[in-house]
Every structure is written in C-alpha cells, then in structure tokens.
Design an enzyme around this catalytic site. Structure first.
Site, mmCIF file in Angstrom:
data_model
loop_
_atom_site.group_PDB
_atom_site.id
_atom_site.type_symbol
_atom_site.label_atom_id
_atom_site.label_comp_id
_atom_site.label_asym_id
_atom_site.label_seq_id
_atom_site.Cartn_x
_atom_site.Cartn_y
_atom_site.Cartn_z
ATOM 1 N N GLU A 1 49.826 47.577 37.258
ATOM 2 C CA GLU A 1 50.925 48.475 37.587
ATOM 3 C C GLU A 1 50.454 49.834 38.086
ATOM 4 O O GLU A 1 51.081 50.434 38.964
ATOM 5 C CB GLU A 1 51.833 48.615 36.358
ATOM 6 C CG GLU A 1 52.679 47.365 36.186
ATOM 7 C CD GLU A 1 53.175 47.116 34.779
ATOM 8 O OE1 GLU A 1 54.388 46.981 34.605
ATOM 9 O OE2 GLU A 1 52.349 47.026 33.864
ATOM 10 N N ASN B 1 36.737 41.719 36.556
ATOM 11 C CA ASN B 1 36.441 40.921 37.738
ATOM 12 C C ASN B 1 36.875 41.722 38.961
ATOM 13 O O ASN B 1 38.071 41.769 39.271
ATOM 14 C CB ASN B 1 37.187 39.579 37.674
ATOM 15 C CG ASN B 1 36.857 38.652 38.836
ATOM 16 O OD1 ASN B 1 36.420 39.092 39.901
ATOM 17 N ND2 ASN B 1 37.078 37.359 38.638
ATOM 18 N N ILE C 1 50.631 34.759 35.595
ATOM 19 C CA ILE C 1 51.646 35.031 36.618
ATOM 20 C C ILE C 1 50.998 35.320 37.975
ATOM 21 O O ILE C 1 51.603 35.952 38.837
ATOM 22 C CB ILE C 1 52.566 36.189 36.195
ATOM 23 C CG1 ILE C 1 51.772 37.469 35.908
ATOM 24 C CG2 ILE C 1 53.388 35.798 34.981
ATOM 25 C CD1 ILE C 1 52.656 38.674 35.625
ATOM 26 N N THR D 1 47.883 36.820 38.209
ATOM 27 C CA THR D 1 47.021 38.000 38.131
ATOM 28 C C THR D 1 45.550 37.666 37.927
ATOM 29 O O THR D 1 44.704 38.551 38.059
ATOM 30 C CB THR D 1 47.487 38.899 36.976
ATOM 31 O OG1 THR D 1 47.553 38.119 35.784
ATOM 32 C CG2 THR D 1 48.858 39.484 37.261
ATOM 33 N N LYS E 1 41.428 48.677 30.516
ATOM 34 C CA LYS E 1 42.758 49.220 30.773
ATOM 35 C C LYS E 1 43.405 48.342 31.844
ATOM 36 O O LYS E 1 42.744 47.922 32.779
ATOM 37 C CB LYS E 1 42.689 50.660 31.274
ATOM 38 C CG LYS E 1 42.077 51.652 30.293
ATOM 39 C CD LYS E 1 42.029 53.047 30.887
ATOM 40 C CE LYS E 1 41.420 54.059 29.943
ATOM 41 N NZ LYS E 1 41.378 55.417 30.535
ATOM 42 N N GLY E 2 44.682 48.094 31.732
ATOM 43 C CA GLY E 2 45.358 47.247 32.712
ATOM 44 C C GLY E 2 45.439 47.903 34.077
ATOM 45 O O GLY E 2 45.460 49.130 34.197
#
Length: 746
Positions: free
Chosen positions: A713, A639, A470, A472, A709-710
């Site tokens: 958000e 990254n 999307i 990202t 970890k994302g």
C-alpha cells in the site's frame, strides 16, 4: 556439491507462476463439482423504496429452474433474524440479503434464481417480474456536509484523529498561508476475478466452500455464525484470488446466498456476480477535504489543519484514517484534525488499497506543493525542512525511518536538480513538461499467525498456513523464508495456503501478511529444528550429544554444528531414523514473538517519496505520465522481484486515481452508471511508461524479528498528488478535484 539455501532478499521467480500460466491455478468459479446448480442474482433497479410484488410462478414453470429465493420464502436462518458482525464489519447493522422488502441501495440483491445451467438461471432472472414502490433517495455527498457527524469508536477500533497545540495560534504565526478544498469521487476495486462462491454439498450439511475472498477464516466465521454450522461442516478454500485490493476483506453477499441455496436444496450450488453487480458492494468512499497550512519565513510549518467528510451507508458507519497522516508525516507543533461521516443511500464503503491514506495524501501533498510555492522554496527542499524525526501524533520514536534517504535517492535517480521552478518553463518540443513530487507513510503492522512445518522422509519440507494469496507473491516469499530457515533448496519446499483446515492466520490486507506469516514461518521452522535435533540426539552419533539448538545451523540439506561444519547429519536421514513418515511442528500463535510486540514502544511505519514527470499537449490538454521514480523505505525486502511488482502496481493505481478512476453516479437514479471495465477507466499498457522502483536500505530490528514492513500500500501513496503537482508545474493550473480529466484543464 553446495546447494543454494540463502533466499531471503534474493529476486526469486514466483513458485506459483507455472500453475497460473498453465491453468492449474483454480479460482472460486472454476471448481467443477458433480450435480451442481447455478444461482443468478436479481438486482434492484431502484435506490430506495420497497418491493410490492414478486410473481415467481412463470419462472418456476420453466423446465430446469429449481427455485426462486426472495424475502417471501427464504429459510429462517440466523442472518434473517438479527444483524451479524464479521471480522472487519463497521459499526451499525450490516446488510442482510433477502431479509425483507426494503430497498436500501441501487443494485441491491432482491432474489436468487437457481437453475440447472447458468444460462437458464440468467434468462430466468431477466424475466422475473418484480414491482417496486420508489421513494426519494439521497446520494449526493456535497448536499449533506452540514448533516455530517463524528463517528463513535464502537467495535470497529476507530479512534478519532488527535489534534495538538493551537492551530489558530500557528496560523497567525505564519507568514505564508495555503487554504483549499479537495475532493475525489467514489472508486471501485474492479479486480479481474469477479466475486463467486462454489458450494460443494457433501451431505448432512457438510460443505466445501470455494470462495473469492482475502480471508478464508473470515468467510468461515460468517457462515458458521449465520447458518449454525460447525467449522468441520463449513470448510472454506481460497487457493488463488484474482485481485482483491480490499474488496475481498469482507465476505460479500454471494457467499451467503450460495450457502443458503445449497443447504435448502441439498445440492452443490455456484453463485457468480456479474461485473455490473461488482458495483453493488464496497467502494472507496467519496471524500471532501479541507486543508490549511501556515509556514514561517524560513519555510517551517507553524500550523496544519486537515478536515474530511466521507460518505457512508444508512445502516453502517464506515470509517477511514484520512487525516491522521497529516499529524505525523511533517514536523509541526500546531495540528488540528477532523473527520466526519455523511449517511447516503449507498452500500457501505469498503477498504480499498491504502484506505484513508490514499485519499488523505492527495490533499496533503498538493497543499504541501502549494505551500512550497507560497514560501518560495523547492517542493523537495520544503519537505526536507519540515522532516519529522519523531512521530508527534503518538509521541513515539520511529523504529526506523529512512524517508530522508527516499528523498535523496529518488531525486538523484529522477534528476530533480534540473527542475526549473516556474510553471510552464519546461518543454519538450511543443509539449509542456511538468515535474512534481509527493510521498506517504503507512502502518507497519503485524498480527499473530499460526504456521505448521513438516519434513518428510524424502527431505521435502511442507509449510502451511491458512493465509491467502491475492497475487502479491505470498506463495513465493513464504517458500523463500522456509527454505532459508531449514537450509533447503527452494525446490525442496512447498508452501500451502488458503484453506480453513490449515493453521489459522489473519486476513490478507493492511500490508501485514509478509511480516505476520513470514515471522511465524521462522518460528514454526525453529520448532521443527528443535524436534529434529532431539531425534538426532537419539541416534547413534556423539556429534550432537548435549548440543543446544543455538549451537546448530541448517544448511545444504543438513543439520550441522556451527563450531564444526564437518559434524553434520542429513535431514532426511534424521526423519527416516525416527520411524515416522514425517516430523512436524507448529508455532504457538499466542506465545509468538509477534504477540509480544504490544504495547508499542515505537512508531512503526513504511515511507516513500515519488517523483513524476508529465507531458501535456497545450492545445488539447491531454496528459501523459512519462516517468515515475518511487523510492520506498519498507524495512527488509524479502524478494526484490515480487516487491517491485507490487510497487509497480501501486504506481499504476496512483496514476489511475489521479487521471481516470471515478465511479460516476447519476443522482437521479442513485446508481453508478459506468459499471463496466469499458467505462470505468483504469490505466492500460499504453498509459504506462517508465517506472523506476528504488528500495532504500532500511534495517529495523524493532518492528519484528525479520525486520519486514509491508509494501503493498505504501507504494501508492503520494503518486496521485505528485501527478497533480506535476500538471501544475507544466500548465500553471491547480486542480484539486480527482480525477484530473481534460475538461478540468481546458
């Protein structure tokens, strides 16, 4: 020559960049298939009532119009008979397009005109005659607070927020108190790419479905269930998505209408929604919040009370975790939390970037700033004094938590020590200068995913998974992980995604894709490595006899012994010796290490701290955000280049939420009136100044094997609250209703 094969953690250019800038990347409405028809959706002008008459004859008489679908003539498919549930549908009875004459919300789809050209379909839709009987609607949340109810857990996985201790006792123990009401209006996602579906008719009910979605398998699940098709008959493709922000998590109605029209007419059909129609489904729900804090003389919190009421539709119970974060972000023994829903005549809200947390963090972080002033403490010092080393909400230790580092490194970069406490005390010429801060916490979630890794005889590695991209950077980071896992140059690796014919993976959302698919890439490559080793042992070489996979490393395009790097075999030679065109392997989703992470023994979360500078014209009260420093602790950064871009986007979203974004409802009509990019204000280049992103070092060997970890958000959290706090510091005016527009400051 030694090749670079260490890519994880290195700033790497997007591998899909050339396709995007040259037009090679195709989006849902760009797949041109032969003999295609075009569908145009007709939307209801009223918010509640029913259709009393449709006169389609004049439209059908137009040359080139193939059909007008409405509740009067739709085929008898499953979704016209019973409610359905997709993967993230909230509890209730989901909306069924063209099901009957009832109107449930403004801009509801009431007909689909299908014609030979888009222009003709659009014109025909504009002259289609429909009569309505309108009844009174309710769209004003503030008038239904007393009607709000506690949602049930149901099938949605929603769990009511947990209170602890005795807030009343904590309130009485405090010597400083803050109590206030907070609100924000509905907001819409507004991705650049409008929702569209192109259905390619292959004959005998076999379809290629090119859909705007954040989860190809979710769209396929819905289509197969509704229309009684097999997975082979309903292939869904979504290679690129032009922004989603949560709007693509749930399949939207144009998918169902396009598939229905294609099956009925036995032709390829495209249905695209207009920008106005993008306001007809899903949004961040309007939310009203009450926060009360009490603190002791030393500044330690003795009580937290956070209560929220949010809107939902008349037919579904959409829930968010708005208040739960207040029970875990700061140290406090006495916490009272509450969350309720109020039913309105609107479409069901939908997850929107950092759902729940983005709303809740505004109220909490502004209240924390107010309490810092009430306690006579610097806002940063106040947060540090109330630092929580343990997740008190779940009563679990953190797998890792570097928020204290975020505070210190962010403050140092920003120059927070130069801040003077008194509101209005800092100036730049005639401009009022304000410094504010905030922060947040977001789940570090993983979900089992399936990945296939295939090495061909030329030494090229293809890794595939049905996950989505999307914007990202999924193409890039998965390529990096695969390249390093197999010791290959990044040019020798291709990552393929976005197709239900590929191994199944979860929706892209919740900041879980990097961890979920990334760790599965490692597992698939490990399985491939074992097959390559077995093949090498069959070859005429004693170097790998009786060697175990743990004794082997992959580097420089070779498989070699860890104990003696001179004993090596070129990977492409191993494949060629097999006599096969390729050697491939796939991880077992149900046996993956990710599946073994539950039940949790740790609280797994990412954290951030945000520092904001605003400059305010004292006469016009115009606000400019001139500097932002966002320090993020999110485990291992795969990254830094693409990760920084994600956080930059998050900050821009936070600035929009603070100063611009609101879907303005005219309650007389029950309709959002600013349904265009011209009138739904979002930050543009001229609004954005210096943004510094700091990735705080955080190693976590418990959250998942790669320690990911994302970040998509968490970077948004605290930004809007920090802007509001900076405005107060500059002007002495406390605004608790988002967005903070000029009229609220004058």
């Amino acid at each position: 020559m030694t090749l670079q094969t260490d890519y994880i953690g290195k700033p790497t250019n997007r591998v899909d960049g050339p396709a995007k800038v040259t037009g090679g990347a195709k989006y849902a409405a760009e797949y041109n298939v032969p003999n295609m028809l075009y569908g145009y959706v007709v939307s209801s002008p009223i918010a509640k009532g029913k259709i009393t008459k449709i006169d389609a004859a004049p439209v059908l008489a137009l040359a080139g119009v193939q059909q007008v679908f409405s509740h009067e003539n739709v085929p008898h498919y499953a979704f016209f008979d019973r409610s359905y549930q997709d993967e993230i549908a909230p509890g209730g009875s989901p909306f069924r397009p063209l099901y009957d004459a009832e109107i449930k919300f403004s801009l509801q789809p009431v007909a689909l005109v299908v014609a030979d050209t888009f222009e003709l379909a659009r014109y025909a839709a504009s002259v289609l005659y429909i009569e309505y009987e309108e009844v009174a609607h309710e769209t004003k949340l503030s008038q239904h607070i007393d009607d709000a109810y506690e949602p049930g857990t149901g099938k949605t996985g929603y769990q009511p927020p947990k209170s602890r201790g005795n807030f009343g006792k904590g309130w009485k123990e405090g010597v400083a108190h803050v109590e206030a009401q907070f609100s924000h209006h509905a907001q819409h996602h507004n991705p650049m790419e409008n929702f569209a579906t192109t259905v390619e008719w292959l004959g005998d009910k076999y379809l290629n479905i090119y859909d705007k979605t954040q989860g190809a398998f979710n769209s396929q699940l819905l289509v197969t269930k509704i229309f009684g098709l097999s997975k082979e008959q309903a292939r869904v493709v979504s290679k690129y998505t032009g922004g989603g922000f949560g709007s693509g998590l749930r399949p939207q109605y144009q998918l169902l209408l396009a598939v229905m029209a294609s099956l009925e007419l036995e032709r390829s059909v495209r249905v695209s929604l207009t920008r106005e129609q993008m306001f007809s489904f899903g949004h961040r729900p309007e939310t009203m919040q009450h926060v009360a804090l009490a603190a002791a003389a030393d500044g330690s919190l003795t009580g937290i009370n956070h209560f929220a009421v949010a809107e939902t539709s008349q037919f579904e119970d959409f829930t968010e975790n708005v208040v739960g974060w207040s029970g875990m972000l700061y140290d406090c023994k006495n916490v009272a939390l509450g969350y309720r829903l109020a039913k309105l005549d609107v479409y069901t809200p939908l997850d929107m970037r950092a759902p729940g947390a983005a709303s809740g963090s505004i109220a909490l972080e502004i209240a924390m700033d107010e309490m810092a002033y009430a306690a006579g403490l610097d806002p940063l010092e106040f947060r540090i004094r109330n630092y929580s080393d343990r997740d008190q909400a779940q009563d679990l230790p953190y797998s890792s938590k570097a928020l204290r580092k975020c505070y210190h490194e962010g403050a140092a970069k920003f120059g927070w020590e130069k801040r003077t406490a008194e509101p209005g005390s800092m100036r730049d010429g005639n401009l009022l200068v304000g410094w504010g801060m905030g922060g947040g916490v977001w789940d570090a979630t993983t979900k089992p995913a399936t990945v296939r890794a295939s090495l061909d005889a030329d030494g090229h590695l293809t890794v595939s998974s049905g996950t989505n991209e999307i914007g990202t950077g999924t193409y890039t980071i998965m390529t990096q992980i695969a390249a390093e896992s197999m010791g290959l140059p990044i040019e020798a690796v291709t990552f393929v995604l976005g197709d239900t014919e590929l191994p199944e993976s979860p929706l892209q959302g919740g900041s879980w894709t990097a961890a979920s698919v990334g760790n599965s890439v490692v597992e698939a490559c490990a399985a491939l490595g074992e097959k390559l080793l077995k093949q090498a042992q069959k070859m005429d070489s004693l170097a790998f006899k009786d060697v175990k996979i743990e004794d082997v490393q992959f580097a420089n395009g070779q498989m070699r012994l860890r104990s003696d790097s001179t004993k090596a075999m070129v990977l492409r030679d191993v494949v060629q010796a097999s006599g096969e065109g390729k050697i491939e392997a796939q991880n077992a989703k149900e046996k993956s290490k990710l599946a073994a992470l539950k039940p949790p023994k740790y609280s797994m979360h990412a954290h951030n701290a945000v520092f904001v500078e605003v400059k305010v014209d004292p006469d016009l009260m115009t606000v400019h955000v001139t500097r932002v420093v966002n320090a993020v602790a999110a485990g291992r950064i795969l990254n830094p280049k693409t990760a920084r871009s994600q956080v930059l986007g998050s900050v821009v979203w936070g600035l929009g939420m603070a100063l611009m974004e609101e879907s303005v409802m005219d309650h007389r009509f029950g309709r959002y009136m600013n349904h265009s990019l011209a009138e739904y204000h979002v930050p543009v280049n001229a609004d954005i100044h210096d943004i510094d992103v700091i990735f705080v070092n955080e190693e976590d060997d418990k959250v998942n094997p790669l320690g990911i970890k994302g970040i998509g958000e968490v970077g948004m959290l605290g930004v809007a609250g920090a802007v509001a706090n900076a405005i107060y510091h500059a002007t002495g005016k406390r605004v608790r209703d988002m967005p903070i527009t000029v009229d609220k400051l004058l």
